[in-house]
Design a protein around this motif. Structure first.
Motif, short mmCIF file in Angstrom:
data_model
loop_
_atom_site.label_atom_id
_atom_site.label_comp_id
_atom_site.label_asym_id
_atom_site.label_seq_id
_atom_site.Cartn_x
_atom_site.Cartn_y
_atom_site.Cartn_z
N ALA A 98 0.83 -1.21 0.00
CA ALA A 98 0.00 0.00 0.00
C ALA A 98 0.86 1.26 0.00
N LEU A 99 2.16 1.10 -0.22
CA LEU A 99 3.10 2.21 -0.26
C LEU A 99 3.74 2.29 -1.65
N PRO A 100 4.24 3.46 -2.03
CA PRO A 100 4.90 3.58 -3.33
C PRO A 100 6.10 2.66 -3.43
N ALA A 101 6.26 2.02 -4.56
CA ALA A 101 7.35 1.07 -4.75
C ALA A 101 8.71 1.73 -4.89
N HIS A 102 8.74 3.06 -5.07
CA HIS A 102 10.03 3.73 -5.20
C HIS A 102 10.57 4.21 -3.86
N TYR A 103 9.82 3.99 -2.80
CA TYR A 103 10.32 4.26 -1.46
C TYR A 103 10.79 2.96 -0.83
N VAL A 104 11.75 3.05 0.07
CA VAL A 104 12.37 1.83 0.58
C VAL A 104 11.36 0.93 1.28
N ALA A 105 10.39 1.51 1.98
CA ALA A 105 9.41 0.68 2.68
C ALA A 105 8.55 -0.10 1.69
N GLY A 106 8.22 0.53 0.56
CA GLY A 106 7.45 -0.16 -0.47
C GLY A 106 8.29 -1.21 -1.17
N ALA A 107 9.53 -0.86 -1.51
CA ALA A 107 10.41 -1.83 -2.16
C ALA A 107 10.66 -3.03 -1.27
N GLN A 108 10.75 -2.81 0.03
CA GLN A 108 11.00 -3.92 0.94
C GLN A 108 9.81 -4.85 1.07
N VAL A 109 8.59 -4.34 0.90
CA VAL A 109 7.43 -5.23 0.85
C VAL A 109 7.60 -6.23 -0.30
N LEU A 110 8.12 -5.74 -1.43
CA LEU A 110 8.33 -6.62 -2.57
C LEU A 110 9.48 -7.59 -2.32
N VAL A 111 10.55 -7.10 -1.68
CA VAL A 111 11.68 -7.98 -1.36
C VAL A 111 11.24 -9.08 -0.40
N ARG A 112 10.45 -8.72 0.61
CA ARG A 112 9.97 -9.73 1.57
C ARG A 112 9.09 -10.76 0.87
N SER A 113 8.32 -10.31 -0.09
CA SER A 113 7.47 -11.23 -0.84
C SER A 113 8.32 -12.20 -1.65
N ILE A 114 9.38 -11.68 -2.27
CA ILE A 114 10.30 -12.53 -3.03
C ILE A 114 10.96 -13.55 -2.11
N ALA A 115 11.43 -13.08 -0.96
CA ALA A 115 12.08 -13.98 -0.01
C ALA A 115 11.13 -15.06 0.50
N ALA A 210 18.21 -0.05 4.74
CA ALA A 210 17.34 -0.97 3.99
C ALA A 210 15.94 -1.02 4.61
N GLY A 211 15.50 0.10 5.16
CA GLY A 211 14.17 0.16 5.76
C GLY A 211 14.25 0.00 7.26
N GLY A 212 13.13 -0.39 7.85
CA GLY A 212 13.04 -0.50 9.30
C GLY A 212 14.05 -1.48 9.87
N CYS A 213 14.82 -1.02 10.85
CA CYS A 213 15.80 -1.89 11.51
C CYS A 213 15.57 -1.95 13.01
N VAL A 234 23.89 3.30 13.61
CA VAL A 234 23.41 1.94 13.36
C VAL A 234 24.51 1.14 12.67
N SER A 235 24.65 -0.12 13.11
CA SER A 235 25.58 -1.05 12.47
C SER A 235 24.86 -2.37 12.22
N GLY A 236 25.30 -3.10 11.21
CA GLY A 236 24.68 -4.39 10.91
C GLY A 236 24.68 -4.70 9.44
N PRO A 237 24.15 -5.85 9.06
CA PRO A 237 24.23 -6.30 7.67
C PRO A 237 23.29 -5.59 6.71
N THR A 238 22.39 -4.72 7.22
CA THR A 238 21.42 -4.07 6.33
C THR A 238 21.85 -2.70 5.84
#
Length: 386
Positions: A98-115, A210-213, A234-238
């Motif tokens: 429900a968010l624009p796909a060009h924003y990281v939160a929207g793109a991450q919805v798609l990445v989570r779906s792929i995963a 990479a979005g919410g951490c 912030v530190s970490g793999p994202t």
């Protein structure tokens, strides 16, 4: 090794999904999801530019401050974020975008779906309508169902449910988790969601992470958040690889310390002994009023607790005597008066933080992500007379 960039129309989320899947597997170019209406002259031309082979996505944004940037995210960072998110929300499932796909939160919805190997449901373009959202929520057929929203979207859904829409109320309760990010979540909004039975998680993060951490105050996965001179790092793999074509900005935001790579968020905050993160607001959203520092994000949080001001925004306006003063901008005249509001804010934060005026507008200007357009609001507050 390097790879080319591929611009994909973000208004076609199905095409973005396919392009992302190919980019994550390394079979095609890195993806630049871009809305046709994006007016970012400093970053519009991709041309023959190439990125490192590990970069899968470049997120372009002007941000709420109007400063353009291109954030390069690796496939590993995106997938690490998706895995960490799944570990917190209860597992991999199906998502409603429900968010624009060009924003990281929207793109991450798609990445989570792929995963997860699931097919997301797309809201599409147009004005956010609670009834349409409810209709699409019913299409989700996985055992675990999720969505990601910004506060203004959740507020509209709650307004509709509280006004008697059983479909919207049922849709909200149907999700196993509703991620809520983009800006601070007013306590009153969370209370309303809790009363309705909606399971929300307030997230903190950015394109650079990479979005919410951080979910409900706690870092997810192997993310580490620390406080350095009052600012959060912030530190970490994202973490992102950096800013495309901007080495100076990259070196200013990312640095090596204590055997790890850190991102300087620019946010004021603190980290408790148990790792819980509290965000106070942007370090660049502080004004000097009458010689005193005033954190506008803190003023906004107090203001939003007042009746009728749950969606209000606080910006700075010039003042001939005090230098700068907080101004409340809201849609529709609130039931609380300015003297009443000033008294509440002054008691909580001091007299310098008390708003100078309440400015009523027909509609709050917002970015495509749903965040308030603070640059436009500040311009309005400074143009209008007291």
């Amino acid at each position: 090794m390097t790879r080319a960039l591929r611009v994909v129309d973000a208004s076609r989320p199905g095409e973005v999904l396919v392009a992302l899947r190919e980019a994550l597997t390394g079979t095609r170019e890195a993806v630049v999801p871009r809305a046709p209406s994006m007016a970012l002259p400093a970053v519009r031309s991709v041309g023959p530019e190439r990125v490192a082979q590990n970069v899968a996505v470049v997120i372009e944004t002007s941000g709420s401050t109007g400063s353009p940037k291109r954030v390069a995210l690796s496939a590993d960072a995106l997938l690490a974020s998706a895995a960490a998110s799944a570990g917190v929300v209860g597992g991999q499932g199906q998502w409603l975008l429900a968010l624009p796909a060009h924003y990281v939160a929207g793109a991450q919805v798609l990445v989570r779906s792929i995963a997860a190997g699931t097919d997301p449901v797309f809201y599409g373009e147009g004005h956010f309508d609670p009834e349409r959202f409810a209709e699409l929520a019913r299409e989700l057929d996985h055992d675990l169902r999720y969505t990601s929203l910004v506060p203004v979207q959740l507020a509209r859904l709650l307004d509709s449910a509280e006004a008697g829409s059983r479909d919207v109320a049922s849709a909200l309760r149907r999700f196993d988790a509703i991620l809520l990010g983009g800006q601070a979540v007013a306590p009153s909004l969370r209370e309303r969601a809790d009363r309705l039975g909606a399971r929300i998680m307030a997230t903190y993060g950015s394109s650079e992470t990479a979005g919410g951490c951080v979910y409900d105050g706690m870092p997810i996965g192997t993310t580490v958040v620390r406080e350095s001179a009052g600012l959060l790092e912030v530190s970490g793999p994202t973490l992102a690889e950096g800013y495309l074509g901007d080495p100076d900005r990259t070196s200013a935001a990312f640095h090596e310390a204590d055997g790890a790579r850190w991102y300087r968020t620019g946010d004021l905050g603190e980290v408790a002994a148990d790792g819980r993160v509290t965000v106070f607001g942007r370090s660049d959203n502080v004004i000097i009023s009458g010689g005193e520092k005033v954190l506008l994000d803190a003023v906004e949080r107090v203001v939003q607790e007042a009746p009728g001001l749950g969606h209000a925004v606080v910006v700075a306006a010039q003042h001939p005597e005090w230098g700068q003063v907080p101004v409340v901008v809201t849609e529709g005249a609130p039931p609380v008066t300015l003297p009443e509001l000033r008294a509440v804010v002054a008691e909580r934060l001091g007299r310098a933080a008390a708003p100078a005026r309440i400015l009523v507008v027909d509609r709050l200007p917002r970015l495509a992500s749903g965040k308030p357009d603070r640059v436009a609001l500040a311009a309005v507050a400074n143009d209008r007379p007291a």
